[in-house]
Design a protein around this motif. Structure first.
Motif, PDB file in Angstrom:
ATOM      1  N   PRO A 117       0.813  -1.221   0.000  1.00  0.00           N
ATOM      2  CA  PRO A 117       0.000   0.000   0.000  1.00  0.00           C
ATOM      3  C   PRO A 117       0.846   1.271   0.000  1.00  0.00           C
ATOM      4  O   PRO A 117       1.846   1.356   0.715  1.00  0.00           O
ATOM      5  CB  PRO A 117      -0.771  -0.102   1.315  1.00  0.00           C
ATOM      6  N   THR A 119      -1.045   4.007   0.504  1.00  0.00           N
ATOM      7  CA  THR A 119      -1.900   4.537   1.566  1.00  0.00           C
ATOM      8  C   THR A 119      -2.835   3.403   1.967  1.00  0.00           C
ATOM      9  O   THR A 119      -3.208   2.585   1.127  1.00  0.00           O
ATOM     10  CB  THR A 119      -2.671   5.782   1.094  1.00  0.00           C
ATOM     11  N   MET A 120      -3.199   3.329   3.262  1.00  0.00           N
ATOM     12  CA  MET A 120      -3.902   2.125   3.707  1.00  0.00           C
ATOM     13  C   MET A 120      -5.420   2.225   3.848  1.00  0.00           C
ATOM     14  O   MET A 120      -6.093   1.215   3.710  1.00  0.00           O
ATOM     15  CB  MET A 120      -3.285   1.630   5.006  1.00  0.00           C
ATOM     16  N   PRO A 121      -5.982   3.424   4.177  1.00  0.00           N
ATOM     17  CA  PRO A 121      -7.423   3.438   4.483  1.00  0.00           C
ATOM     18  C   PRO A 121      -8.308   2.834   3.380  1.00  0.00           C
ATOM     19  O   PRO A 121      -9.241   2.080   3.676  1.00  0.00           O
ATOM     20  CB  PRO A 121      -7.708   4.935   4.701  1.00  0.00           C
ATOM     21  N   ARG A 124      -7.957  -0.975   3.481  1.00  0.00           N
ATOM     22  CA  ARG A 124      -8.584  -1.510   4.694  1.00  0.00           C
ATOM     23  C   ARG A 124     -10.097  -1.513   4.551  1.00  0.00           C
ATOM     24  O   ARG A 124     -10.770  -2.445   4.990  1.00  0.00           O
ATOM     25  CB  ARG A 124      -8.164  -0.686   5.911  1.00  0.00           C
ATOM     26  N   LEU A 130      -2.614  -5.376   6.909  1.00  0.00           N
ATOM     27  CA  LEU A 130      -1.169  -5.642   7.026  1.00  0.00           C
ATOM     28  C   LEU A 130      -0.957  -7.085   7.458  1.00  0.00           C
ATOM     29  O   LEU A 130      -1.610  -7.566   8.392  1.00  0.00           O
ATOM     30  CB  LEU A 130      -0.536  -4.710   8.061  1.00  0.00           C
ATOM     31  N   MET A 288       5.738  -3.222   4.902  1.00  0.00           N
ATOM     32  CA  MET A 288       4.729  -4.244   5.120  1.00  0.00           C
ATOM     33  C   MET A 288       3.784  -4.309   3.941  1.00  0.00           C
ATOM     34  O   MET A 288       3.468  -3.296   3.323  1.00  0.00           O
ATOM     35  CB  MET A 288       3.984  -3.985   6.425  1.00  0.00           C
TER      36      MET A 288
ATOM     37  N   TRP B 198       1.678  -1.766  14.876  1.00  0.00           N
ATOM     38  CA  TRP B 198       1.684  -1.745  13.406  1.00  0.00           C
ATOM     39  C   TRP B 198       0.272  -1.732  12.851  1.00  0.00           C
ATOM     40  O   TRP B 198       0.014  -1.162  11.797  1.00  0.00           O
ATOM     41  CB  TRP B 198       2.461  -2.949  12.858  1.00  0.00           C
ATOM     42  N   TRP B 199      -0.644  -2.382  13.552  1.00  0.00           N
ATOM     43  CA  TRP B 199      -2.022  -2.458  13.053  1.00  0.00           C
ATOM     44  C   TRP B 199      -2.864  -1.272  13.528  1.00  0.00           C
ATOM     45  O   TRP B 199      -3.933  -1.039  13.008  1.00  0.00           O
ATOM     46  CB  TRP B 199      -2.665  -3.787  13.482  1.00  0.00           C
ATOM     47  N   ARG B 202      -2.704   4.442  11.249  1.00  0.00           N
ATOM     48  CA  ARG B 202      -3.561   4.628  10.079  1.00  0.00           C
ATOM     49  C   ARG B 202      -2.790   4.390   8.785  1.00  0.00           C
ATOM     50  O   ARG B 202      -3.284   3.818   7.845  1.00  0.00           O
ATOM     51  CB  ARG B 202      -4.105   6.058  10.081  1.00  0.00           C
ATOM     52  N   GLU B 203      -1.566   4.889   8.758  1.00  0.00           N
ATOM     53  CA  GLU B 203      -0.739   4.725   7.569  1.00  0.00           C
ATOM     54  C   GLU B 203       0.554   4.022   7.967  1.00  0.00           C
ATOM     55  O   GLU B 203       0.941   4.028   9.129  1.00  0.00           O
ATOM     56  CB  GLU B 203      -0.416   6.091   6.940  1.00  0.00           C
ATOM     57  N   GLN B 204       1.216   3.481   6.970  1.00  0.00           N
ATOM     58  CA  GLN B 204       2.457   2.771   7.242  1.00  0.00           C
ATOM     59  C   GLN B 204       3.612   3.764   7.190  1.00  0.00           C
ATOM     60  O   GLN B 204       4.461   3.691   6.310  1.00  0.00           O
ATOM     61  CB  GLN B 204       2.646   1.676   6.198  1.00  0.00           C
TER      62      GLN B 204
END
Lengths: 402, 333
Positions: A117, A119-121, A124, A130, A288, B198-199, B202-204
């Motif tokens: 990613p 960006t993750m939102p 998700r 992750l 990750m 890590w979880w 919000r962002e890595q």
């Protein structure tokens, strides 16, 4: 707004422009590689484009891959190049596009999907979470030149020092052979996380200029020069036996005459860390990746599990974007195999997971961590949690980016 | 010290400050010193010893091997903002020297519940000293503890410990750190590689910046196995343990054929066996291989690193299921 599979007659220059605006510029050779990857995805019908009044505003692709989970290969859709034109971001286009991409991945029967990613939102919200890392190690090349000899306490250690693997150079014509060897290595090591590409994609990698590839019966190495001749970058050193691992690293070490240091994508619990005489290798970073369990029963049935573990536990899965995964399930693991079967409408103790919790669990995240991170709920009981942890236990890694 | 191994605490001799005057090096003083130290640890009844090595050959000769690591993560402090649950009261308070016993108790409970492998807790006087240290800030909750200090002037925070058993406490402790985002820009933190952190982000935008490996020595194999927690797995595997190669090291590692049994209760036994096994079908380990296995290193890795031979792929899989761990520590010494 039109979202559809890209066709061979679409304007690829517009897609390349989107890609460079999103991820940075490419040189001529990188553009050529990008084009060849796109050709594979377009040919397979796994490249999506978004058009607004005929104007290209977004795109994403996925590639056919196999991912190893406890030594068994599971079909996996590797999502890549997800991009929206800068001026069109924030309009919800990415979400629509990824929803359609996920539907397509599911329709083709992939149990799993993986992506790195930016960006993750967004991911998700569609059930990716992750799951594992890509670990970058750095080691001075001189510490690879005299690796630790095998432990003299162990009986036939001396034998391992003399046998050398029969290495040969590998090129694009060896794509299938490379995939087969890497697959056999992951199976023998009961690896979790690493992947192999399809033969058409592997051939493109093997043909990239200025890269060196060596293959033997049970191992593969791939590397290139970096910073002129100051550094060597190792994409992959993978081998099933002590002799092969040493033989492949000795090829890398031979460049110590020029390169001062070596950077390598690596297995965080692989042999490199134990092979150097001093504590020289260090982790320089971990990016990750995210996993989506697209088809829960198929994903559980396809992966390996440790033979020593027996599990019988109830899971309540709630998956809004893939409703077929939702419901009350009985997870059984026995003799190294897992099964997820509908558990009707019963009551009693159950572990509650969303799509994200399921993905992280599949990759070996402990139930305690999932609970703490708000990704699991319900009262399954400490004994069931411990058994579930033992079934999925892994520190998954990938060596490749896509 | 006490070291936590899958939910159970084991007395562990943490070796530190091993030193020889520069002008006396290379004359065998270090080895003689470590031999004597090992004898002391054995007579003190310790089954395990751990150390951070400046150089490894001397420790490897005496049976220590890499078994886990201390991981340092680095991330922008702004990533921690907005993680707290509005209105939640996690009951956080400042901790001082009088709280030493309570802090040790909380750390142990958190590591036990999380079934962590590797982290240590110190004895009360040591913890009392940290809590009295003016340069570090300590916060305690019923199920969590935070200790941090300024780092690099006021640019960064350095977090020695952030452990919590519940999401609410974790979020509340993170929000204590986040409150410093007015001044600090980054956070360095000792974390587990599989930390909930890590979880939660919000962002890595954080990553592991350093991995500092530590070495483990199994001083008493049957006692170390009996004291360790195991997953509920069904494992019966013979092991051929190979004794020391150096006559100068104390005979605390017992040469011969043993049977490892792990039961679904999560407990294991290592007992001598005489049952004949086919040559080559039994996994052979020296003290180093046993230490690395104990720390969760896959048998395939031991084999490829020259730390194990013999055995079968079936017995490898059984041992991996029993010892599986990503061992870590948050402290160094």
């Amino acid at each position: 707004m039109e979202i559809r599979a890209l066709r061979a007659d679409d304007d690829l220059a517009a897609q390349l422009d989107l890609s460079e605006r999103a991820f940075g510029g490419k040189n001529a050779s990188e553009r050529e590689t990008w084009r060849r990857f796109m050709d594979v995805a377009i040919g397979a019908g796994t490249a999506l484009g978004v058009f607004d009044d005929g104007r290209a505003v977004g795109g994403a692709v996925y590639y056919d891959m196999r991912q190893w989970w406890c030594g068994r290969a599971v079909p996996m859709a590797g999502v890549s190049g997800v991009k929206i034109a800068p001026e069109d971001r924030g309009r919800g286009i990415g979400r629509q596009m990824m929803t359609m991409l996920l539907d397509d991945i599911a329709a083709r029967g992939y149990p799993l999907s993986v992506l790195y990613p930016a960006t993750m939102p967004l991911y998700r919200s569609l059930g990716w979470e992750l799951a594992g890392g890509r670990y970058l190690a750095e080691v001075p090349s001189r510490s690879l030149r005299s690796l630790m000899p095998p432990d003299t306490a162990v009986a036939d250690a001396a034998a391992g020092r003399t046998r050398r693997p029969e290495l040969r150079r590998a090129g694009p014509a060896d794509a299938q052979a490379v995939i087969d060897v890497i697959g056999r290595v992951h199976e023998a090591l009961r690896d979790s996380g690493p992947l192999t590409w399809g033969a058409d994609m592997a051939a493109i990698h093997l043909e990239k200029p200025d890269r060196y590839h060596y293959l033997c019966e049970d191992g593969f190495a791939s590397y290139w020069w970096q910073d002129g001749g100051d550094k060597l970058f190792v994409q992959s050193v993978q081998g099933a036996t002590a002799e092969t691992v040493r033989g492949l690293w000795s090829v890398i070490a031979s460049h110590g005459t020029m390169a001062e240091s070596v950077q390598a994508w690596t297995d965080p619990s692989g042999p490199l860390w134990w092979l150097t005489a001093e504590r020289d290798p260090d982790v320089r970073g971990r990016s990750m990746w995210m996993l989506r369990v697209v088809d829960a029963p198929a994903a559980i049935a396809a992966r390996g599990f440790p033979a020593a573990v027996s599990v019988r536990a109830t899971l309540i899965i709630s998956d809004q974007s893939r409703p077929a995964n939702s419901g009350r399930w009985l997870l059984t693991v026995t003799d190294g195999k897992g099964e997820l079967t509908p558990a009707g409408t019963g009551s009693g103790q159950a572990l509650m997971l969303g799509a994200r919790g399921l993905a992280a669990l599949y990759a070996g995240t402990s139930v305690a961590t999932l609970r703490q991170a708000g990704l699991a709920g319900g009262a399954s009981g400490a004994a069931a949690d411990a058994a579930i942890d033992a079934a999925f236990a892994a520190t998954p890694y990938i060596l490749d980016a896509f | 010290m006490r070291q936590w191994w899958l939910g159970r605490e084991i007395p562990m001799a943490g070796v530190a400050g091993v030193k020889v005057a520069p002008e006396y090096r290379g004359r065998g003083a270090g080895r003689a010193l470590m031999t004597e130290l090992t004898t002391l640890m054995v007579s003190g009844g310790y089954a395990l010893s751990a150390l951070y090595a400046a150089t490894m050959p001397i420790y490897r000769q005496q049976g220590w091997e890499l078994a886990g690591a201390r991981y340092t993560a680095k991330f922008p402090i702004r990533s921690l903002r907005g993680l707290d649950e509005p209105g939640a009261d996690a009951g956080i308070r400042r901790a001082g020297p009088a709280d030493a016993a309570a802090v040790i108790d909380v750390l142990g409970r958190v590591h036990g519940l999380a079934r962590d492998c590797g982290p240590v807790t110190f004895a009360e006087p040591v913890v009392r000293d940290w809590l009295a240290n003016q340069d570090s800030f300590c916060y305690l909750a019923a199920d969590g503890f935070l200790r941090y200090q300024w780092h690099g002037g006021d640019e960064e925070l350095y977090v020695d410990k952030l452990v919590a058993a519940s999401a609410r406490t974790t979020r509340a402790l993170l929000s204590v750190l986040a409150s410093h985002s007015s001044v600090a820009s980054g956070v360095l933190a000792h974390v587990s590689p599989a930390d909930q952190l890590w979880w939660l982000l919000r962002e890595q935008d954080g990553a592991i910046a350093e991995r500092y490996s530590w070495m483990l020595r199994i001083l008493d194999a049957p006692a170390a196995i009996a004291a360790r927690g195991f997953p509920p797995v069904d494992v019966e595997v013979p092991l051929l343990l190979r004794g020391e190669t150096s006559p100068r090291t104390p005979l605390v590692f017992t040469d011969g054929l043993w049977q490892l049994s792990v039961s679904s209760t999560g407990k294991a036994r290592l007992v001598r066996t005489t049952s004949p096994a086919l040559p080559g079908t039994v996994l052979e380990l020296g003290a180093r291989g046993l230490a690395a296995l104990y720390g969760g290193t896959p048998v395939a890795t031991l084999r490829r690193a020259g730390l194990a031979t013999g055995g079968t792929s079936e017995s490898d899989a059984l041992l991996d299921a029993a010892f599986a761990a990503s061992s870590f520590m948050l402290d160094d010494f």
